[in-house]
Enzyme design. Structure first.
Site, PDB file in Angstrom:
ATOM      1  N   ASN A  40      -7.697  -2.808  14.175  1.00  0.00           N
ATOM      2  CA  ASN A  40      -9.163  -2.998  13.735  1.00  0.00           C
ATOM      3  C   ASN A  40      -9.065  -4.229  12.770  1.00  0.00           C
ATOM      4  OD1 ASN A  40      -8.010  -2.165  11.311  1.00  0.00           O
ATOM      5  ND2 ASN A  40      -9.340  -0.350  11.234  1.00  0.00           N
ATOM      6  N   HIS A  75      -7.096  -4.849  10.041  1.00  0.00           N
ATOM      7  CA  HIS A  75      -6.793  -4.822   8.654  1.00  0.00           C
ATOM      8  C   HIS A  75      -5.712  -5.149   8.240  1.00  0.00           C
ATOM      9  CE1 HIS A  75      -4.579  -0.333   9.362  1.00  0.00           C
ATOM     10  NE2 HIS A  75      -3.856  -1.434   9.303  1.00  0.00           N
ATOM     11  N   GLU A  84      -9.723  -1.997   5.151  1.00  0.00           N
ATOM     12  CA  GLU A  84     -10.326  -1.703   6.376  1.00  0.00           C
ATOM     13  C   GLU A  84     -11.586  -2.719   6.644  1.00  0.00           C
ATOM     14  OE1 GLU A  84      -8.705  -0.153   8.164  1.00  0.00           O
ATOM     15  OE2 GLU A  84      -8.085   1.861   7.425  1.00  0.00           O
ATOM     16  N   ASP A 110       0.826  -1.219  -0.030  1.00  0.00           N
ATOM     17  CA  ASP A 110      -0.001  -0.075  -0.112  1.00  0.00           C
ATOM     18  C   ASP A 110       0.775   1.472   0.020  1.00  0.00           C
ATOM     19  OD1 ASP A 110       0.901  -0.349   2.562  1.00  0.00           O
ATOM     20  OD2 ASP A 110      -0.987  -0.878   3.416  1.00  0.00           O
TER      21      ASP A 110
HETATM   22  C1  F6R Z   1       1.485  -1.376   6.169  1.00  0.00           C
HETATM   23  C2  F6R Z   1       0.199  -1.820   6.169  1.00  0.00           C
HETATM   24  C3  F6R Z   1      -0.744  -2.038   7.390  1.00  0.00           C
HETATM   25  C4  F6R Z   1       0.394  -2.442   8.779  1.00  0.00           C
HETATM   26  C5  F6R Z   1      -0.600  -2.407   9.857  1.00  0.00           C
HETATM   27  C6  F6R Z   1       0.201  -2.451  11.187  1.00  0.00           C
HETATM   28  O1  F6R Z   1       2.036  -1.282   4.761  1.00  0.00           O
HETATM   29  O2  F6R Z   1      -0.192  -2.733   5.110  1.00  0.00           O
HETATM   30  O3  F6R Z   1      -1.615  -2.897   7.452  1.00  0.00           O
HETATM   31  O4  F6R Z   1       1.085  -3.580   8.426  1.00  0.00           O
HETATM   32  O5  F6R Z   1      -1.188  -1.133   9.942  1.00  0.00           O
HETATM   33  O6  F6R Z   1       0.899  -1.459  11.268  1.00  0.00           O
HETATM   34  P1  F6R Z   1       2.043  -1.550  12.564  1.00  0.00           P
HETATM   35  O7  F6R Z   1       3.267  -2.536  12.162  1.00  0.00           O
HETATM   36  O8  F6R Z   1       2.802  -0.010  12.317  1.00  0.00           O
HETATM   37  O9  F6R Z   1       1.411  -1.683  13.843  1.00  0.00           O
END
Ligand code: F6R
Length: 249
Positions: free
Chosen positions: A142, A144, A149, A73
């Site tokens: 959440n 994701h 989401e 992403d």
């Molecule tokens: C990042 C991504 C997100 C993160 C998730 C956890 O490329 O795709 O899904 O993996 O938000 O983020 P952290 O590791 O910062 O807690």
């Protein structure tokens, strides 16, 4: 079920194991496939894994010479030179330290004037160079994965999304002003993620415990995007004790 969970009491061990998991595709001697296509995540969780991959590279144990990467992403509205863009994150944590040629490092184009069109272009690139052999994921509080989401149908492919307020709040720690957190992103869809040959989900910290437990223990449903991973035959989860706290013995 295709999900295997491994718990780590030492977070450093988790990082090393994650780097070894990815490193099987990059070994200088006998990589798993000759031209590995890796799916990569950003965020706090994989930072230690990237550090460990850089160390393996410096030790000559792995090579990125024949690899191609696709990130999950990118924020909409940030150019690749913006310090909070995921392109900048990847250059900082992996691409620059290992001298990875940027023409083989793909991220969605968050700076494109038309994010839907940029999502279609990314989808075309994935169709051309995919499938991804090995996909690394983090998990949002959440549930994701990527920026899919809650509520995202499992059939979605690469698309532009409005970020959930919870996600913007969680990610505001990286920005000077919470108002600067972009409201949109482009993300690979769950359908893309499920096409990977194998998947490694990383989870660290108590804030992830509930999302992880729901993802692995509830019936798969778009309300918990990571629960889609139960539908994949080869998923490995590396979790620290805090994140694994609600998983049972
Ligand atoms: C990042 C991504 C997100 C993160 C998730 C956890 O490329 O795709 O899904 O993996 O938000 O983020 P952290 O590791 O910062 O807690």
């Amino acid at each position: 079920m295709g999900v295997h969970v491994r718990r780590f009491s030492d977070p450093r061990e988790l990082d090393l194991a994650a780097a070894e998991w990815v490193g099987r595709y990059l070994r200088s001697a006998e990589p798993l496939v000759p031209e590995p296509v890796l799916g990569l995540a950003t965020g706090s969780t994989p930072e230690g894994m990237y550090q460990a991959l850089v160390a393996l590279h410096r030790a000559g144990e792995i090579t990125f010479a024949r690899a191609r990467t696709f990130n999950l992403d990118e924020y909409v509205g940030l150019t690749p030179d913006h310090p909070q863009s995921y392109a900048a994150y990847m250059r900082l944590h992996l691409f620059d330290p290992v001298g990875f040629p940027l023409e083989r490092a793909h991220l969605p184009d968050g700076a494109a004037p038309d994010p839907d069109e940029a999502a279609r272009r990314y989808e075309a690139l994935l169709a051309r160079f995919g499938p991804i052999h090995a996909q690394v994921l983090g998990i949002g509080t959440n549930g994701h994965i990527g920026f899919n989401e809650p509520g995202t149908p499992f059939e979605r492919r690469t698309h532009a999304v409005d970020l959930a307020e919870e996600t913007r709040r969680a990610n505001s720690r990286f920005f000077d002003d919470p108002a600067d957190v972009p409201t949109k992103a482009i993300t690979m869809g769950i359908a893309n993620i499920l096409e990977a040959g194998e998947i490694l989900l990383l989870a660290k910290g108590a804030a992830k415990a509930q999302a992880l437990a729901r993802a692995l223990q509830e019936k798969p449903s778009p309300e918990v995007p990571a629960s889609a991973l139960q539908l994949h035959p080869r998923v490995t989860v590396y979790a620290d004790e805090e994140a694994a706290r609600l998983l049972g013995p």
